[in-house]
Design a protein around this motif. Sequence first.
Motif, short mmCIF file in Angstrom:
data_model
loop_
_atom_site.label_atom_id
_atom_site.label_comp_id
_atom_site.label_asym_id
_atom_site.label_seq_id
_atom_site.Cartn_x
_atom_site.Cartn_y
_atom_site.Cartn_z
N THR A 39 -70.83 15.24 -12.16
CA THR A 39 -71.21 13.92 -11.66
C THR A 39 -70.73 12.77 -12.55
O THR A 39 -70.72 11.62 -12.11
CB THR A 39 -72.74 13.82 -11.54
N GLY A 40 -70.37 13.08 -13.79
CA GLY A 40 -69.99 12.03 -14.72
C GLY A 40 -71.17 11.30 -15.33
O GLY A 40 -71.00 10.33 -16.08
N THR A 41 -72.38 11.76 -15.05
CA THR A 41 -73.58 11.12 -15.56
C THR A 41 -73.72 11.36 -17.06
O THR A 41 -73.50 12.47 -17.54
CB THR A 41 -74.83 11.67 -14.85
N MET A 69 -71.81 12.79 -24.27
CA MET A 69 -71.69 13.97 -23.41
C MET A 69 -72.00 13.58 -21.98
O MET A 69 -73.05 12.99 -21.72
CB MET A 69 -72.64 15.07 -23.88
N PHE A 70 -71.08 13.92 -21.08
CA PHE A 70 -71.23 13.57 -19.67
C PHE A 70 -71.28 14.83 -18.81
O PHE A 70 -70.64 15.84 -19.14
CB PHE A 70 -70.06 12.70 -19.21
#
Length: 240
Positions: free
Chosen positions: A6-8, A1-2
Amino acid sequence: MFDGETGTLIRSFMAYDQKFRGGAWVAAGDMNGDGNAEIATGAGDGGGPHVKVYNGGTNDLLRSFMAYDINFRGGVRVAMGNLRFGQPLSLITAPGVGGGPHVKAYDGVSGGLLWENLVGDTSSRAGFFVTSADVTGDQIDEVLVGSGSPGTSHVSVLRAYDGGPSPDYPSGFDAFPDGPNQFGVRIRAVDLNGDGLAEVLASEGPGGAGQVRTFDGKDLTPSANASAFEADFTGGVYVG
């Protein structure tokens, strides 16, 4: 899961035995009405028809069951849909490689079977892809089913309450009718233009030229067509 902004990386976990190398299919949505999304997984190719549902916030396992015969080893594809107006999302399944067009829908809260139906070419064992969205504007999702490879590009459109053919599209439609398509068809549906109707995205499976085609909501007429990758790429395309 991102993180969607932010794509973190937020969290990760093993949905199945870490030695399994068949991958997993994933769907997410609020199945119990608590305002938070659950995560549903289906074992990939080579696995049993093992469906699991996890709490999206804690990864706690909420439900685990075999959607089809326990001896089947083609895996199981999963989706979620608004099949009952004003109720939490329902879980939808279709068999993976080697399975026929046996689509099932389950109550999101109780896990009980709502309906099951055989659709399209009942002799096919190519495995099937499933998604759902409101393509008619009635505020209830239709269930869309496409064949794996080798298979035709025919997409079946099912009504929400019993899985029968949608009266708006009783015969479904062919996503790529302009050629001898035996590459199957992968499908997703989402409202791309904000008009309240879902557009259908269809793509070719392995062996095809990587075509992706968009169909307008309501009348399901093709509105865009493109090749997703280089002209010589024939590995198939997933859409989402």
